[in-house]
Design a protein around this motif. Structure first.
Motif, short mmCIF file in Angstrom:
data_model
loop_
_atom_site.label_atom_id
_atom_site.label_comp_id
_atom_site.label_asym_id
_atom_site.label_seq_id
_atom_site.Cartn_x
_atom_site.Cartn_y
_atom_site.Cartn_z
N PRO A 22 0.81 -1.23 0.00
CA PRO A 22 0.00 0.00 0.00
C PRO A 22 0.84 1.27 0.00
O PRO A 22 0.38 2.31 -0.44
N GLY A 23 2.10 1.19 0.44
CA GLY A 23 2.96 2.35 0.47
C GLY A 23 3.71 2.60 -0.82
O GLY A 23 4.46 3.56 -0.94
N VAL A 24 3.52 1.74 -1.81
CA VAL A 24 4.21 1.90 -3.10
C VAL A 24 3.70 3.16 -3.78
O VAL A 24 2.50 3.39 -3.87
N THR A 25 4.63 3.98 -4.24
CA THR A 25 4.26 5.18 -4.98
C THR A 25 4.16 4.81 -6.45
O THR A 25 5.16 4.56 -7.10
N TRP A 26 2.94 4.73 -6.95
CA TRP A 26 2.68 4.34 -8.34
C TRP A 26 2.99 5.52 -9.24
O TRP A 26 2.63 6.65 -8.93
N ASN A 27 3.66 5.27 -10.34
CA ASN A 27 3.97 6.36 -11.26
C ASN A 27 3.57 5.98 -12.69
O ASN A 27 3.14 4.85 -12.95
N ASP A 28 3.72 6.92 -13.61
CA ASP A 28 3.30 6.70 -15.00
C ASP A 28 4.07 5.55 -15.66
O ASP A 28 3.50 4.79 -16.43
N GLU A 29 5.36 5.42 -15.37
CA GLU A 29 6.16 4.34 -15.94
C GLU A 29 5.65 2.98 -15.49
O GLU A 29 5.52 2.05 -16.29
N MET A 30 5.33 2.85 -14.21
CA MET A 30 4.80 1.59 -13.70
C MET A 30 3.44 1.30 -14.32
O MET A 30 3.14 0.15 -14.68
N GLN A 31 2.62 2.32 -14.47
CA GLN A 31 1.30 2.14 -15.07
C GLN A 31 1.41 1.64 -16.51
O GLN A 31 0.71 0.70 -16.90
N ARG A 32 2.29 2.25 -17.29
CA ARG A 32 2.49 1.82 -18.68
C ARG A 32 2.98 0.37 -18.74
O ARG A 32 2.51 -0.42 -19.57
N PHE A 33 3.91 0.02 -17.86
CA PHE A 33 4.44 -1.34 -17.83
C PHE A 33 3.31 -2.34 -17.54
O PHE A 33 3.18 -3.35 -18.22
N LYS A 34 2.49 -2.06 -16.53
CA LYS A 34 1.42 -2.98 -16.16
C LYS A 34 0.35 -3.05 -17.25
O LYS A 34 -0.19 -4.13 -17.51
N GLU A 35 0.06 -1.94 -17.91
CA GLU A 35 -0.91 -1.97 -19.01
C GLU A 35 -0.39 -2.79 -20.19
O GLU A 35 -1.14 -3.59 -20.76
N ASP A 36 0.89 -2.62 -20.54
CA ASP A 36 1.49 -3.41 -21.62
C ASP A 36 1.53 -4.89 -21.24
O ASP A 36 1.24 -5.76 -22.07
N GLU A 37 1.90 -5.17 -20.02
CA GLU A 37 1.96 -6.55 -19.54
C GLU A 37 0.58 -7.20 -19.61
O GLU A 37 0.43 -8.32 -20.09
N LEU A 38 -0.43 -6.48 -19.16
CA LEU A 38 -1.79 -7.01 -19.17
C LEU A 38 -2.27 -7.25 -20.60
O LEU A 38 -2.90 -8.27 -20.89
N ALA A 39 -1.93 -6.34 -21.51
CA ALA A 39 -2.34 -6.49 -22.91
C ALA A 39 -1.75 -7.76 -23.53
O ALA A 39 -2.35 -8.36 -24.42
N ASP A 40 -0.57 -8.18 -23.05
CA ASP A 40 0.09 -9.38 -23.58
C ASP A 40 -0.25 -10.65 -22.81
O ASP A 40 0.24 -11.72 -23.14
N SER A 41 -1.09 -10.54 -21.80
CA SER A 41 -1.39 -11.70 -20.94
C SER A 41 -2.65 -12.42 -21.39
O SER A 41 -3.65 -11.79 -21.74
N GLY A 42 -2.59 -13.75 -21.34
CA GLY A 42 -3.75 -14.56 -21.67
C GLY A 42 -4.33 -15.25 -20.47
O GLY A 42 -5.44 -15.79 -20.52
N ALA A 43 -3.59 -15.27 -19.35
CA ALA A 43 -4.03 -15.92 -18.12
C ALA A 43 -3.07 -15.55 -17.00
O ALA A 43 -2.01 -14.98 -17.26
N MET A 44 -3.45 -15.89 -15.79
CA MET A 44 -2.58 -15.69 -14.63
C MET A 44 -2.32 -17.03 -13.96
O MET A 44 -3.23 -17.85 -13.84
N LEU A 45 -1.09 -17.24 -13.53
CA LEU A 45 -0.72 -18.39 -12.72
C LEU A 45 -0.36 -17.85 -11.35
O LEU A 45 0.56 -17.03 -11.22
N LEU A 46 -1.12 -18.26 -10.35
CA LEU A 46 -0.98 -17.69 -9.00
C LEU A 46 -0.83 -18.79 -7.97
O LEU A 46 -1.42 -19.87 -8.10
#
Length: 102
Positions: A22-46
């Motif tokens: 919860p203390g992580v400071t989210w920034n634009d670079e992190m947001q872009r990375f997660k959006e690109d990662e999600l766009a390339d994802s077909g499933a999650m292994l958890l």
């Protein structure tokens, strides 16, 4: 065959603790990375712990990113979970083995 992409949040000292997220400071670079990662994802292994953390918060989130994230198939490796409420999800319990003697 699909690629397996692993993403972890860790601190400079190499520690990843859910209490610190919860203390992580989210920034634009992190947001872009997660959006690109999600766009390339077909499933999650958890694993169980990550599944429980995500399932406790993501279903309540809204917006394009949350909608896509929540809709992804989830494959959950666990020997202790009996049911998965955050759908779509499949329990991989039969494929997990407990370690012995380590």
């Amino acid at each position: 065959m699909r690629k397996l992409i692993v993403t972890e949040f860790i601190s400079v000292d190499g520690i990843a603790e859910v209490e610190r997220l919860p203390g992580v400071t989210w920034n634009d670079e992190m947001q872009r990375f997660k959006e690109d990662e999600l766009a390339d994802s077909g499933a999650m292994l958890l694993g169980r712990t990550t599944y429980e953390i995500f399932a406790g918060s993501w279903p309540k989130e809204t917006g394009d990113f949350a909608d896509r994230f929540n809709a992804l198939p989830k494959y959950v490796a666990s020997t202790s979970l009996k049911a998965l409420d955050w759908k779509p999800a499949e329990l991989l319990k039969a494929h997990c083995r407990k370690r012995s003697g380590n």
